[in-house]
Design an enzyme around this catalytic site. Structure first.
Site, mmCIF file in Angstrom:
data_model
loop_
_atom_site.group_PDB
_atom_site.id
_atom_site.type_symbol
_atom_site.label_atom_id
_atom_site.label_comp_id
_atom_site.label_asym_id
_atom_site.label_seq_id
_atom_site.Cartn_x
_atom_site.Cartn_y
_atom_site.Cartn_z
ATOM 1 N N SER A 208 29.127 39.118 -24.524
ATOM 2 C CA SER A 208 30.199 40.111 -24.517
ATOM 3 C C SER A 208 30.439 40.718 -25.890
ATOM 4 C CB SER A 208 31.499 39.486 -23.996
ATOM 5 O OG SER A 208 31.390 39.180 -22.635
ATOM 6 N N HIS B 253 39.728 38.015 -27.875
ATOM 7 C CA HIS B 253 38.423 37.731 -27.275
ATOM 8 C C HIS B 253 37.460 38.883 -27.512
ATOM 9 C CE1 HIS B 253 37.632 34.188 -24.501
ATOM 10 N NE2 HIS B 253 38.634 33.808 -25.276
ATOM 11 N N GLU C 288 40.444 45.962 -20.412
ATOM 12 C CA GLU C 288 39.457 44.989 -19.961
ATOM 13 C C GLU C 288 40.033 44.096 -18.870
ATOM 14 O OE1 GLU C 288 36.398 41.553 -21.588
ATOM 15 O OE2 GLU C 288 38.500 41.514 -22.235
ATOM 16 N N HIS D 36 31.483 32.310 -14.624
ATOM 17 C CA HIS D 36 30.963 31.142 -15.351
ATOM 18 C C HIS D 36 31.222 29.851 -14.572
ATOM 19 C CE1 HIS D 36 29.389 32.785 -19.055
ATOM 20 N NE2 HIS D 36 30.496 33.457 -19.292
ATOM 21 N N HIS E 181 28.059 43.310 -18.691
ATOM 22 C CA HIS E 181 26.854 42.559 -18.339
ATOM 23 C C HIS E 181 27.098 41.856 -17.018
ATOM 24 C CE1 HIS E 181 29.100 38.953 -19.408
ATOM 25 N NE2 HIS E 181 29.410 39.543 -20.551
#
Length: 533
Positions: free
Chosen positions: A78, A129, A271, A280, A319
Site C-alpha cells: 500500500s 497508515h 480511503e 488479510h 492492489h
C-alpha cells in the site's frame, strides 16, 4: 448602408459586454475527490453486488482498469501504491511520498494546497497508515507513525477524519496493565512526548472525537476528527459495538461539506481502508462489509459531483488482496448448477465480522457458541464445534471460523497477502481518466485538471538537501540529535542562526519563527527543506 452600420456598432458593443467563450467555459472552481478502496479484488465486488441485491454505485462509473505493480515487484504494497497515486512516480515497498531513490517529492495533495485549493483526507484506518500517509507525508518506512502523524499535523490540511489518536498524544507516564497484570501490547503513543492534540487545537481546527460531534460540529473552516485510538470499526460491527464512530459515508459527506466552502475548489482523498484488513484475515463477511461501506461513500461523492458539475471523482483500489474466488475446489463438478444464493446465504447469517464476533469472546470462552453464531456459524456439528473449542488462541479461532465460512459459501482464497492483478478504474466528471492506465497516471490527470504540475516548474525540485544548500552558501551546518527522536538542522553564519526542526512547517531565524510552505523531512541521513529563493 446606415442600417448595416448601426447593426455593426450594436454587435461590437454586445461583444464587449459579454464574456469571452474561454472565460464563460472556465468554471469558478475545480474539485477532485480521489477514493481508494484498499486491497480489493474483482470477485469481492461481484460478491458484494449479489449480497446487496442491487447494482453498486461504483458500477455506474466503471471506465477501465489500473496497473498496480511497484518499482521493484509485480505485487505492490500500500505504501508504494499510495505513493504512486500521490506523486506520479513508481517507488519501492514501504516508501511514503518518496521516489525510488528515497528522496521526498511533492504529492498531488501538497501541490493542490500550494496552488490555493483546500485539501483533506478521510480514512477508516489510522490516518497515519500507508495510503493517507502517502498523500500527506514523507518517510522511508511506512511504520514511522510518529513522524508521519507529526508531518500531517503541520501540513495545514483543512479536513482530517479517521482513526489514529494514539499517535497524536504523548506517551503515558505509567504503562497500562490489563486484568492479568500484563502490559497492554496495543498501547502506543508518541515517543517524543509531544501532544499533537494541543497543536491541532491551537491551529484553529474544530476537534471532534465522536460521531455526534462530527454530525453537529460548527462550520469553522478547519476540521480534525479522530474517532479511535487505531482503526475505525468495520461497518457491519460499528452500529452495535462502536456507535460513537461515524461511517465512511458520513465522514465523506462532512468532508465535502467543509471543503466545498472554498472559492477555488478542493482536493479530497478518501480511503476505505479495511477491505484490505479483512482480506488479510480471509474474512469474506468483513470484506463485503467494507466494500458496501465504500460504495455508500461513493454515492455521497457522486451526489455532490452531479449537482456541482465541476467535480472529478476517481475511485480505484491500490492492489488486490487474498485471491478470493467465487467457487473453489468443492465446486469443480457442480459450478454450473449453483445459484447466487448458495454463495450469499451463508454470509448473510453473520451479524458481525470475524473480528467483531471474537472481540466479544469472554476469557473463559463460556460464550463461544454465541460468538460463533454472531459470525453466522450457529449450526455446527459436534466435530466442527470441537475444532473451534480446541483453538489455542483468538487468532487460531478466527482462522478456523473464516475457513469454515468460506467452505460453506463455496469461496476460495489463495493467500493472506496481496495480489498483483490489474484493478478496476471508476471515474466521473470533467476530464476524468478512462481506459487501462498506470496508477501513476492518476495524479497526472488530477493535477492537469487542477492546473498545476508536479514534474515541471518549481514543484519538480521542491525539496533540497538542506545541509549541502547552506554549506554552499558559507554556513556552518550540523544536525543536532541526529539519532534522537527530534533532530534539528542548525545553520550558522556570523550572528545568524537558523534552526530547522524535523517534521515541522517552520524554522527559527535567531528568535524569529518563520513559516514554510511545506514540512521539513529527515530520513536519518539527509535533512530536506524547501528553500524559497
Amino acid at each position: 448602408m446606415k442600417t448595416l452600420k448601426r447593426l455593426t456598432i450594436l454587435l461590437s458593443l454586445l461583444t464587449l459586454t459579454l464574456p469571452s467563450s474561454a472565460t464563460a467555459a472556465q468554471p469558478p472552481h475545480k474539485n477532485v475527490i480521489l477514493m481508494i478502496m484498499d486491497g480489493t479484488n474483482s470477485d469481492i465486488l461481484t460478491l458484494s453486488r449479489w449480497y446487496r441485491g442491487t447494482d453498486l454505485k461504483l458500477d455506474t462509473i466503471l471506465r477501465g482498469g489500473v496497473r498496480t505493480y511497484s518499482a521493484q515487484s509485480a505485487i505492490t504494497d500500500s505504501a508504494a501504491a499510495g505513493s504512486a497515486m500521490a506523486t506520479g512516480l513508481k517507488t519501492k515497498a514501504d516508501y511514503i511520498g518518496m521516489n525510488h531513490s528515497g528522496s521526498p517529492v511533492l504529492t498531488v495533495l501538497e501541490g493542490a494546497k500550494l496552488s490555493g485549493y483546500k485539501t483533506g483526507i478521510v480514512s477508516t484506518s489510522p490516518v497515519q497508515h500507508a495510503t493517507p500517509a502517502a498523500f500527506t507525508s514523507h518517510a522511508l518506512n511506512r511504520d514511522e507513525f510518529g513522524d508521519i502523524g507529526e508531518q500531517q499535523v503541520y501540513q495545514g490540511l483543512d479536513v482530517v477524519l479517521g482513526g489514529g489518536a494514539s499517535w497524536l498524544k504523548p506517551q503515558a507516564k505509567e504503562p497500562s496493565i490489563d486484568d492479568d497484570g500484563m502490559l497492554k501490547t496495543n498501547q502506543v503513543s508518541r515517543e517524543d512526548g509531544e501532544n499533537l492534540f494541543k497543536e491541532i487545537h491551537s491551529s484553529g481546527y474544530d476537534l471532534v472525537l465522536k460521531r455526534d460531534g462530527l454530525l453537529w460540529a460548527t462550520a469553522s473552516p478547519k476540521l480534525w476528527g479522530v474517532f479511535a485510538d487505531e482503526d475505525i470499526s468495520y461497518e457491519l460491527d460499528r452500529p452495535l459495538l462502536h456507535p460513537d464512530e461515524p461511517s465512511l459515508a458520513e465522514m465523506t459527506r462532512t468532508a465535502i461539506g467543509r471543503l466545498s466552502q472554498g472559492e477555488k475548489g478542493f482536493f479530497l482523498m478518501v480511503e476505505g481502508s479495511k477491505v484490505d484488513w479483512a482480506a488479510h484475515k480471509n474474512d469474506p463477511v468483513g470484506m463485503i462489509s467494507e466494500v458496501l461501506s465504500f460504495d455508500d461513500a461513493v454515492r455521497e461523492a457522486l451526489d455532490f459531483a452531479r449537482k456541482d458539475r465541476n467535480t472529478m471523482v476517481v475511485a480505484v483500489t491500490d492492489h488486490g488482496n487474498s485471491g478470493l474466488t467465487i467457487g473453489n475446489r468443492d465446486t469443480n463438478g457442480n459450478y454450473k448448477t449453483l445459484p447466487a444464493e448458495r454463495f450469499i446465504d451463508p454470509l448473510k447469517k453473520a451479524k458481525l465480522t470475524v473480528k467483531g464476533a471474537t472481540s466479544q469472546l469472554k476469557k473463559d470462552r463460556s460464550n463461544l457458541k454465541e460468538v460463533l453464531s454472531n459470525y453466522g456459524l450457529g449450526d455446527l456439528s459436534g466435530k466442527e464445534y470441537h475444532a473451534m473449542e480446541s483453538a489455542d488462541s483468538v487468532e487460531e479461532l478466527e482462522s478456523k471460523m473464516v475457513n469454515l465460512m468460506a467452505k460453506r459459501a463455496h469461496l476460495g482464497f489463495t493467500t493472506h497477502g496481496h495480489t498483483g492483478e490489474d484493478v478496476f478504474l471508476y471515474s466521473y466528471g470533467p476530464d476524468k481518466p478512462v481506459g487501462l492506465i498506470e496508477n501513476t497516471d492518476i495524479p497526472r490527470v488530477i493535477s492537469t485538471y487542477m492546473g498545476f504540475s508536479l514534474w515541471t516548474g518549481p514543484f519538480a525540485s521542491w525539496y533540497t538537501d538542506g545541509v549541502k544548500y547552506y554549506r554552499d552558501r558559507g554556513y556552518e551546518v550540523s544536525v543536532e540529535g541526529r539519532t534522537s527522536i527530534n533532530p534539528v538542522m542548525v545553520a550558522k553564519r556570523g550572528d545568524l542562526v537558523l534552526r530547522f526542526q524535523e517534521n515541522k512547517d517552520f524554522y527559527w531565524r535567531n528568535d524569529e519563527k518563520v513559516r514554510l510552505k511545506s514540512v521539513n523531512v529527515y530520513d536519518g541521513e539527509t535533512f530536506y527543506v524547501h528553500v524559497a529563493e
